[in-house]
Design a protein around this motif. Structure first.
Motif, PDB file in Angstrom:
ATOM      1  N   ILE A  27       0.855  -1.189   0.000  1.00 28.29           N
ATOM      2  CA  ILE A  27       0.000   0.000   0.000  1.00 28.29           C
ATOM      3  C   ILE A  27       0.889   1.236   0.000  1.00 28.29           C
ATOM      4  O   ILE A  27       1.840   1.321   0.766  1.00 28.29           O
ATOM      5  CB  ILE A  27      -0.901   0.049   1.256  1.00 28.29           C
ATOM      6  N   ASP A  28       0.575   2.182  -0.850  1.00 28.19           N
ATOM      7  CA  ASP A  28       1.422   3.352  -0.994  1.00 28.19           C
ATOM      8  C   ASP A  28       1.089   4.409   0.058  1.00 28.19           C
ATOM      9  O   ASP A  28       0.623   5.503  -0.253  1.00 28.19           O
ATOM     10  CB  ASP A  28       1.259   3.931  -2.405  1.00 28.19           C
ATOM     11  N   LEU A  29       1.323   4.048   1.323  1.00 30.65           N
ATOM     12  CA  LEU A  29       1.099   4.981   2.433  1.00 30.65           C
ATOM     13  C   LEU A  29       2.190   4.765   3.477  1.00 30.65           C
ATOM     14  O   LEU A  29       2.695   3.651   3.621  1.00 30.65           O
ATOM     15  CB  LEU A  29      -0.266   4.712   3.094  1.00 30.65           C
ATOM     16  N   PRO A  30       2.561   5.813   4.217  1.00 32.51           N
ATOM     17  CA  PRO A  30       3.511   5.612   5.324  1.00 32.51           C
ATOM     18  C   PRO A  30       2.895   4.705   6.384  1.00 32.51           C
ATOM     19  O   PRO A  30       1.693   4.788   6.647  1.00 32.51           O
ATOM     20  CB  PRO A  30       3.734   7.016   5.890  1.00 32.51           C
ATOM     21  N   VAL A  31       3.733   3.838   6.958  1.00 32.77           N
ATOM     22  CA  VAL A  31       3.246   2.878   7.956  1.00 32.77           C
ATOM     23  C   VAL A  31       4.103   3.007   9.221  1.00 32.77           C
ATOM     24  O   VAL A  31       5.324   3.136   9.142  1.00 32.77           O
ATOM     25  CB  VAL A  31       3.348   1.426   7.425  1.00 32.77           C
ATOM     26  N   VAL A  32       3.444   2.970  10.384  1.00 34.39           N
ATOM     27  CA  VAL A  32       4.152   2.951  11.660  1.00 34.39           C
ATOM     28  C   VAL A  32       3.613   1.785  12.483  1.00 34.39           C
ATOM     29  O   VAL A  32       2.421   1.478  12.420  1.00 34.39           O
ATOM     30  CB  VAL A  32       4.000   4.298  12.406  1.00 34.39           C
ATOM     31  N   ILE A  33       4.504   1.085  13.206  1.00 33.75           N
ATOM     32  CA  ILE A  33       4.027  -0.014  14.056  1.00 33.75           C
ATOM     33  C   ILE A  33       4.511   0.192  15.494  1.00 33.75           C
ATOM     34  O   ILE A  33       5.539   0.825  15.738  1.00 33.75           O
ATOM     35  CB  ILE A  33       4.457  -1.408  13.539  1.00 33.75           C
ATOM     36  N   ASP A  34       3.723  -0.322  16.431  1.00 34.93           N
ATOM     37  CA  ASP A  34       4.073  -0.181  17.847  1.00 34.93           C
ATOM     38  C   ASP A  34       3.378  -1.298  18.624  1.00 34.93           C
ATOM     39  O   ASP A  34       2.527  -2.017  18.095  1.00 34.93           O
ATOM     40  CB  ASP A  34       3.628   1.202  18.356  1.00 34.93           C
ATOM     41  N   ASN A  35       3.732  -1.404  19.882  1.00 31.00           N
ATOM     42  CA  ASN A  35       3.110  -2.364  20.791  1.00 31.00           C
ATOM     43  C   ASN A  35       1.639  -2.001  21.028  1.00 31.00           C
ATOM     44  O   ASN A  35       1.284  -0.828  21.091  1.00 31.00           O
ATOM     45  CB  ASN A  35       3.905  -2.334  22.099  1.00 31.00           C
ATOM     46  N   ASP A  36       0.788  -3.004  21.165  1.00 33.37           N
ATOM     47  CA  ASP A  36      -0.660  -2.733  21.289  1.00 33.37           C
ATOM     48  C   ASP A  36      -1.013  -1.928  22.538  1.00 33.37           C
ATOM     49  O   ASP A  36      -1.883  -1.050  22.491  1.00 33.37           O
ATOM     50  CB  ASP A  36      -1.464  -4.044  21.231  1.00 33.37           C
ATOM     51  N   ALA A  37      -0.341  -2.212  23.646  1.00 33.28           N
ATOM     52  CA  ALA A  37      -0.645  -1.458  24.866  1.00 33.28           C
ATOM     53  C   ALA A  37      -0.138  -0.020  24.758  1.00 33.28           C
ATOM     54  O   ALA A  37      -0.767   0.907  25.279  1.00 33.28           O
ATOM     55  CB  ALA A  37      -0.035  -2.147  26.086  1.00 33.28           C
ATOM     56  N   ASN A  38       0.996   0.175  24.065  1.00 33.54           N
ATOM     57  CA  ASN A  38       1.484   1.539  23.847  1.00 33.54           C
ATOM     58  C   ASN A  38       0.465   2.365  23.069  1.00 33.54           C
ATOM     59  O   ASN A  38       0.176   3.505  23.431  1.00 33.54           O
ATOM     60  CB  ASN A  38       2.800   1.521  23.055  1.00 33.54           C
ATOM     61  N   VAL A  39      -0.054   1.808  21.986  1.00 31.71           N
ATOM     62  CA  VAL A  39      -0.989   2.598  21.174  1.00 31.71           C
ATOM     63  C   VAL A  39      -2.310   2.809  21.915  1.00 31.71           C
ATOM     64  O   VAL A  39      -2.934   3.870  21.801  1.00 31.71           O
ATOM     65  CB  VAL A  39      -1.232   1.998  19.762  1.00 31.71           C
ATOM     66  N   ALA A  40      -2.730   1.818  22.720  1.00 35.78           N
ATOM     67  CA  ALA A  40      -3.955   1.996  23.507  1.00 35.78           C
ATOM     68  C   ALA A  40      -3.761   3.108  24.543  1.00 35.78           C
ATOM     69  O   ALA A  40      -4.652   3.944  24.754  1.00 35.78           O
ATOM     70  CB  ALA A  40      -4.345   0.687  24.190  1.00 35.78           C
ATOM     71  N   ALA A  41      -2.587   3.124  25.175  1.00 41.16           N
ATOM     72  CA  ALA A  41      -2.287   4.190  26.146  1.00 41.16           C
ATOM     73  C   ALA A  41      -2.294   5.553  25.462  1.00 41.16           C
ATOM     74  O   ALA A  41      -2.787   6.546  26.013  1.00 41.16           O
ATOM     75  CB  ALA A  41      -0.927   3.934  26.806  1.00 41.16           C
ATOM     76  N   TRP A  42      -1.781   5.582  24.249  1.00 45.61           N
ATOM     77  CA  TRP A  42      -1.729   6.831  23.475  1.00 45.61           C
ATOM     78  C   TRP A  42      -3.147   7.292  23.119  1.00 45.61           C
ATOM     79  O   TRP A  42      -3.477   8.475  23.221  1.00 45.61           O
ATOM     80  CB  TRP A  42      -0.877   6.601  22.230  1.00 45.61           C
ATOM     81  N   GLY A  43      -3.988   6.346  22.732  1.00 45.65           N
ATOM     82  CA  GLY A  43      -5.389   6.670  22.413  1.00 45.65           C
ATOM     83  C   GLY A  43      -6.120   7.231  23.624  1.00 45.65           C
ATOM     84  O   GLY A  43      -6.810   8.257  23.541  1.00 45.65           O
ATOM     85  N   GLU A  44      -5.950   6.581  24.773  1.00 44.47           N
ATOM     86  CA  GLU A  44      -6.616   7.064  25.995  1.00 44.47           C
ATOM     87  C   GLU A  44      -6.065   8.425  26.420  1.00 44.47           C
ATOM     88  O   GLU A  44      -6.797   9.273  26.920  1.00 44.47           O
ATOM     89  CB  GLU A  44      -6.450   6.051  27.136  1.00 44.47           C
TER      90      GLU A  44
END
Ligand SMILES: [Zn+2]
Length: 316
Positions: A98-115
Motif C-alpha cells: 500500500i502506498d502509504l507511510p506505515v508505523v508499528i508499535d506495541n498494542d498497549a502503547n498505542v492503547a495508552a496513546w489513544g486514551e
C-alpha cells in the motif's frame, strides 16, 4: 480533514478503522485471526487497510498496534507469541502493498496513546496505563510521547515482579509477575484453587459444577451479582494490582493511572477500589502523599486502533 487508518492486531482479531483528527472512528473493518497462519495475518492486515483506504479517500497513513515486543524504529515485530511471529518486518511488508507511510508499535502503547489523547487520560499529561485482560499490558506516556525505552521494548508493566518467591508462574516463565498476580486469568486461577471451599457454591454453579471450568469472567459476573466469595477473590486480585500501581507511581510519579482491559471492565470498582486502597497504603510518602486518579479507561476496545491512527498522523 486529515484521516488515518488505525489497526489493532490481537490474538483473536484484527480491528481496524479510519479515524479523524478528533479521534472519531468513521469507518470500520474487523476480521478474526484465531488459528490463522502468521503470513495470513499479514495478508489480513493488508486487506483491511486496502479496503479502508478505498472507503476513505485522503487517508494519509497507517498505524498498527500489535501484541508483542516491537522494534518500532526499524518496523520489526521481534516477538508476538499470540500470532507466532518472530522477527517479522511488518512495516515494510505492509508498505510494499500500500502506498502509504506505515508505523508499528506495541498494542498497549498505542492503547495508552489513544486514551491519553481522546479518552480517560485526556488532559492529564504524564500518565500510565495498565490493560488488565487475560494478561496485563502497560503503556507509559511521558512528556507528551509514548515512552518505549532504549530498545523499544520497555513499559512491560505486566512483567514487573511483585511476588518473586511466590508460586504463581507467568506465561513469560518468571514467577510472581504482576500479570500472574492481577490479571483476569489470575482471578480464575485463584477461584479454581479454592473451588472446594463452602463459599464457592454459587460460582461453581455458574461453571456447571466443574471447578476446573471456573474462569475469571465467571468470578467477575458472580462478584457483580453480589457473591461474597467471588468478591473476596476480586478484592485480593485488586490489591495485587495496587501493588503494581504503587511500584509504577514510585518510579514514574504520573498525573493519572488509566486501567483498561476486559477483566477491569468486567469487575469495575470491585477491582479498582481495592487497587486504589493498596496503592495508597504502599506508595512512598503515603502519610502525606495523595494518590493520583486511578481511572477506568474510556475508549474500550477502540483505544488501540484510535491510538495507532494517531501515531500514523504524526508520521504522515
Ligand atoms: Zn511475566
Amino acid at each position: 480533514m486529515a484521516v488515518t487508518i488505525g489497526i489493532d492486531v490481537g490474538g483473536t482479531k484484527i480491528a481496524a478503522g479510519v479515524v479523524d483528527d478528533a479521534g472519531k472512528v468513521i469507518a470500520r473493518r474487523q476480521i478474526a485471526t484465531a488459528a490463522m497462519h502468521p503470513t495470513a495475518v499479514v495478508a489480513g492486515i493488508v486487506k483491511v487497510a486496502q479496503e479502508l483506504n478505498a472507503a476513505a479517500p485522503g487517508t494519509t497513513g497507517i498505524g498498527i498496534g500489535a501484541a508483542g515486543l516491537i522494534d518500532g524504529a526499524n518496523g520489526v515485530v521481534l516477538s508476538a507469541p499470540n500470532i507466532a511471529w518472530e522477527n517479522v518486518p511488518l512495516r515494510q511488508m505492509v508498505a510494499d502493498r500500500i502506498d502509504l507511510p506505515v508505523v508499528i508499535d506495541n498494542d498497549a502503547n498505542v492503547a495508552a496513546w489513544g486514551e491519553a489523547l481522546y479518552g480517560a487520560g485526556k488532559g492529564y499529561g504524564d500518565q500510565i496505563m495498565l490493560t488488565v485482560g487475560t494478561g496485563i499490558g502497560g503503556g507509559i506516556i511521558i512528556g507528551g510521547q509514548i515512552y518505549r525505552g532504549a530498545h523499544g521494548v520497555g513499559a512491560e508493566l505486566g512483567h514487573m515482579i511483585v511476588d518473586a518467591s511466590g508460586p504463581s508462574e507467568c506465561p513469560c516463565g518468571n514467577h510472581g509477575c504482576l500479570e500472574a498476580m492481577a490479571s483476569g486469568n489470575s482471578i480464575g486461577r485463584r477461584a479454581r484453587e479454592r473451588a472446594s471451599e463452602p463459599g464457592a457454591a454459587a460460582v461453581l454453579e455458574r461453571a456447571g459444577r466443574d471447578g476446573a471450568a471456573i474462569t475469571g469472567e465467571l468470578v467477575g459476573e458472580a462478584a457483580k451479582a453480589g457473591d461474597v466469595w467471588a468478591r473476596a477473590i476480586v478484592t485480593e486480585t485488586g490489591r495485587w494490582l495496587g501493588v503494581g500501581i504503587a511500584n509504577v507511581l514510585n518510579i514514574i510519579d504520573p498525573s493519572a493511572v488509566i486501567i483498561a482491559g476486559g477483566a477491569a471492565a468486567g469487575t469495575g470498582e470491585l477491582l479498582l477500589g481495592p487497587a486504589r486502597d493498596a496503592a495508597a497504603e504502599l506508595i512512598i510518602g503515603h502519610a502525606w502523599r495523595k494518590l493520583p486518579p486511578v481511572l477506568p479507561a474510556a475508549l474500550g476496545y477502540d483505544a488501540g486502533l484510535v491510538g495507532a491512527a494517531a501515531l500514523a498522523r504524526a508520521i504522515s
